[in-house]
Design a protein around this motif. Structure first.
Motif, PDB file in Angstrom:
ATOM      1  N   ARG A  63       0.840  -1.213   0.000  1.00 41.40           N
ATOM      2  CA  ARG A  63       0.000   0.000   0.000  1.00 41.40           C
ATOM      3  C   ARG A  63       0.869   1.255   0.000  1.00 41.40           C
ATOM      4  O   ARG A  63       0.551   2.241  -0.673  1.00 41.40           O
ATOM      5  CB  ARG A  63      -0.946  -0.002   1.203  1.00 41.40           C
ATOM      6  N   ARG A 149     -16.079  13.709   3.160  1.00 41.04           N
ATOM      7  CA  ARG A 149     -14.797  13.033   2.936  1.00 41.04           C
ATOM      8  C   ARG A 149     -14.235  13.509   1.607  1.00 41.04           C
ATOM      9  O   ARG A 149     -15.010  13.732   0.645  1.00 41.04           O
ATOM     10  CB  ARG A 149     -15.007  11.506   2.919  1.00 41.04           C
ATOM     11  N   LYS A 160      -2.637   7.078   1.200  1.00 40.03           N
ATOM     12  CA  LYS A 160      -2.347   7.345   2.612  1.00 40.03           C
ATOM     13  C   LYS A 160      -1.182   8.346   2.662  1.00 40.03           C
ATOM     14  O   LYS A 160      -0.013   7.978   2.790  1.00 40.03           O
ATOM     15  CB  LYS A 160      -2.017   6.038   3.343  1.00 40.03           C
ATOM     16  N   TYR A 165      -4.834  14.000   5.801  1.00 41.33           N
ATOM     17  CA  TYR A 165      -5.299  14.035   7.190  1.00 41.33           C
ATOM     18  C   TYR A 165      -5.786  15.418   7.622  1.00 41.33           C
ATOM     19  O   TYR A 165      -6.334  15.563   8.707  1.00 41.33           O
ATOM     20  CB  TYR A 165      -4.216  13.470   8.127  1.00 41.33           C
ATOM     21  N   GLU A 194     -16.111   6.803   5.961  1.00 47.30           N
ATOM     22  CA  GLU A 194     -15.254   6.231   7.015  1.00 47.30           C
ATOM     23  C   GLU A 194     -15.065   7.246   8.117  1.00 47.30           C
ATOM     24  O   GLU A 194     -15.587   8.363   8.050  1.00 47.30           O
ATOM     25  CB  GLU A 194     -13.914   5.804   6.412  1.00 47.30           C
ATOM     26  N   PRO A 196     -12.226   9.494  10.622  1.00 45.55           N
ATOM     27  CA  PRO A 196     -11.070  10.313  10.252  1.00 45.55           C
ATOM     28  C   PRO A 196      -9.765   9.522  10.163  1.00 45.55           C
ATOM     29  O   PRO A 196      -8.854   9.907   9.427  1.00 45.55           O
ATOM     30  CB  PRO A 196     -10.988  11.356  11.375  1.00 45.55           C
ATOM     31  N   GLY A 197      -9.682   8.405  10.910  1.00 42.81           N
ATOM     32  CA  GLY A 197      -8.475   7.584  10.847  1.00 42.81           C
ATOM     33  C   GLY A 197      -8.846   6.135  11.020  1.00 42.81           C
ATOM     34  O   GLY A 197      -8.107   5.356  11.621  1.00 42.81           O
ATOM     35  N   SER A 198      -9.988   5.745  10.457  1.00 47.81           N
ATOM     36  CA  SER A 198     -10.503   4.389  10.698  1.00 47.81           C
ATOM     37  C   SER A 198     -11.579   4.057   9.676  1.00 47.81           C
ATOM     38  O   SER A 198     -12.146   4.961   9.055  1.00 47.81           O
ATOM     39  CB  SER A 198     -11.123   4.317  12.102  1.00 47.81           C
ATOM     40  N   SER A 220      -8.160  -0.215   3.689  1.00 47.46           N
ATOM     41  CA  SER A 220      -7.649  -0.516   5.040  1.00 47.46           C
ATOM     42  C   SER A 220      -7.294  -1.986   5.197  1.00 47.46           C
ATOM     43  O   SER A 220      -8.029  -2.884   4.765  1.00 47.46           O
ATOM     44  CB  SER A 220      -8.733  -0.134   6.049  1.00 47.46           C
ATOM     45  N   ILE A 221      -6.182  -2.210   5.864  1.00 52.74           N
ATOM     46  CA  ILE A 221      -5.725  -3.588   6.092  1.00 52.74           C
ATOM     47  C   ILE A 221      -6.534  -4.224   7.226  1.00 52.74           C
ATOM     48  O   ILE A 221      -6.841  -5.417   7.194  1.00 52.74           O
ATOM     49  CB  ILE A 221      -4.200  -3.575   6.332  1.00 52.74           C
ATOM     50  N   THR A 222      -6.930  -3.431   8.199  1.00 52.30           N
ATOM     51  CA  THR A 222      -7.793  -3.969   9.268  1.00 52.30           C
ATOM     52  C   THR A 222      -9.151  -4.361   8.688  1.00 52.30           C
ATOM     53  O   THR A 222      -9.693  -5.422   9.010  1.00 52.30           O
ATOM     54  CB  THR A 222      -8.004  -2.917  10.379  1.00 52.30           C
ATOM     55  N   SER A 258      -5.552   0.064  12.218  1.00 49.22           N
ATOM     56  CA  SER A 258      -4.367  -0.459  12.889  1.00 49.22           C
ATOM     57  C   SER A 258      -4.180   0.176  14.261  1.00 49.22           C
ATOM     58  O   SER A 258      -3.718  -0.477  15.183  1.00 49.22           O
ATOM     59  CB  SER A 258      -3.124  -0.161  12.047  1.00 49.22           C
TER      60      SER A 258
HETATM   61  C1  LIG Z   1      -8.704   7.461   6.972  1.00 49.63           C
HETATM   62  C2  LIG Z   1      -8.380   6.082   7.428  1.00 49.63           C
HETATM   63  N1  LIG Z   1      -9.232   5.081   7.134  1.00 49.63           N
HETATM   64  C3  LIG Z   1      -8.981   3.820   7.529  1.00 49.63           C
HETATM   65  C4  LIG Z   1      -7.862   3.502   8.274  1.00 49.63           C
HETATM   66  C5  LIG Z   1      -7.583   2.089   8.672  1.00 49.63           C
HETATM   67  O1  LIG Z   1      -6.559   1.582   7.877  1.00 49.63           O
HETATM   68  P1  LIG Z   1      -5.649   0.368   8.374  1.00 49.63           P
HETATM   69  O2  LIG Z   1      -6.586  -0.694   8.799  1.00 49.63           O
HETATM   70  O3  LIG Z   1      -4.867  -0.043   7.201  1.00 49.63           O
HETATM   71  O4  LIG Z   1      -4.853   0.890   9.505  1.00 49.63           O
HETATM   72  C6  LIG Z   1      -6.968   4.504   8.603  1.00 49.63           C
HETATM   73  C7  LIG Z   1      -5.777   4.185   9.385  1.00 49.63           C
HETATM   74  O5  LIG Z   1      -4.710   4.444   9.063  1.00 49.63           O
HETATM   75  C8  LIG Z   1      -7.218   5.824   8.159  1.00 49.63           C
HETATM   76  O6  LIG Z   1      -6.363   6.816   8.448  1.00 49.63           O
END
Ligand SMILES: Cc1ncc(COP(=O)(O)O)c(C=O)c1O
Length: 305
Positions: A63, A149, A160, A165, A194, A196-198, A220-222, A258
């Motif tokens: 990624r 978004r 990313k 951000y 989504e 802001p960071g998830s 997202s990898i999670t 993550s």
């Molecule tokens: C905007 C956003 N969405 C989703 C995620 C989840 O991504 P990941 O599961 O790869 O950490 C993140 C985390 O970095 C993010 O910043």
């Protein structure tokens, strides 16, 4: 652990330094314009095996390379170089605890926002409990932010990069001003995207639902891990567009990434959600897999020591 967090070691431009000695030029494009791409790579300490496992390393590096390609900065490192830098710096800190490792490619030098070189890298392991407040909560009071978004047609959320951000920040700051822990963004078409960071998941009638990759979300990898784990234990998963009103009638919901693993959403815009039984099951599955405790997903983890 040998070093306090303020004295920790960082991999910076090919050397392992004390974090206080890793300095970036204030006029560099990364400093002025957020011209960087990065990963937050989770590592889990498995006390039984006395091993620290990095989660889905290849997927994170793939990624990172895609993000770099999309904003046209050339990644000068191979995946093996990047893995070695991570391993070396974690070992240099002698960490035996859960970490989030920030691995960043940045544009250094005296150029501007259009520059594509020189590209440098740093790798900074951060003990998990030192990450932001919303990542350390056990449940979240969430609002739908009035900010949209970022759009695929302006600055794709699939990338990313640091600059993306600032959109996250707008939503997060609005949420905090209004007494919430965090927010959910709608995309330019008014559909759920989504946090802001998830990433966002909801559960309705035992079905697990998350927006599609084309609804303005990070790949997202999670998110991908949860989909695979949920299917492996027999749940139906739907990746599809979600309407705003579906948020308010969900049985359960959670944000994931993550940094926050799976964190239950307690309410959205004041609409209370249910207890989160399936969220808990999935959370456990995720942490087990990421800590090297699920033999079926051993290829997701890399031992550091
Ligand atoms: C905007 C956003 N969405 C989703 C995620 C989840 O991504 P990941 O599961 O790869 O950490 C993140 C985390 O970095 C993010 O910043």
């Amino acid at each position: 652990m040998k070093y306090d967090v303020s004295e920790r070691r960082i991999w910076f431009k090919g050397e392992i330094l004390n974090v206080n000695d890793a300095k970036i030029n204030v006029l560099s494009p990364t400093s002025q314009f957020g011209l960087n791409v990065f990963e937050g790579i989770p590592c889990y300490w498995n006390d039984e095996k006395k091993q620290l496992y990095a989660f889905r390393l290849n997927d994170h590096y793939e990624r990172l390379i895609r993000s770099a390609r999309l904003i046209q900065i050339i990644c000068p490192y191979s995946i093996d170089d990047m893995k070695k830098a991570l391993t070396d710096v974690v070992k240099a800190n002698e960490y035996q605890e859960n970490l989030s490792v920030r691995q960043t490619l940045f544009v250094d030098g005296f150029g501007s926002w259009g520059s594509d070189s020189p590209v440098e890298m740093f790798v900074a392991p951060i003990p998990r409990r030192k990450t932001s407040a919303e990542y350390n909560k056990s449940g979240l009071k969430v609002c739908v932010t009035s900010w949209r978004r970022i759009s695929e047609n302006a600055l794709s959320p699939r990338i990313k990069c640091g600059a993306n951000y600032i959109n996250s920040r707008a939503g997060q700051r609005e949420a905090l001003r209004n007494g919430y822990d965090t927010c959910i963004f709608l995309n330019e078409f008014g559909k759920v995207s989504e946090g802001p960071g998830s990433c966002f998941f909801m559960i309705r009638n035992k079905k697990i639902i998350t927006p599609a990759h084309t609804d303005a979300v990070l790949e997202s990898i999670t998110r991908d891990s949860i989909i695979k784990l949920a299917k492996s234990i027999g749940y139906d998963v739907e990746e599809r567009t979600i309407d705003r009103t579906e948020l308010y009638t969900a049985d359960e919901a959670f944000l994931c990434g993550s940094a926050m693993e799976l964190t239950p959403v307690l309410s959205i815009d004041g609409y209370e959600l249910g207890e989160g039984e399936i969220t808990q099951i999935l959370h456990k599955e995720y942490v087990n897999a990421a800590s090297g405790k699920n033999g079926n997903f051993n290829d997701w983890v890399t031992g550091i020591y």
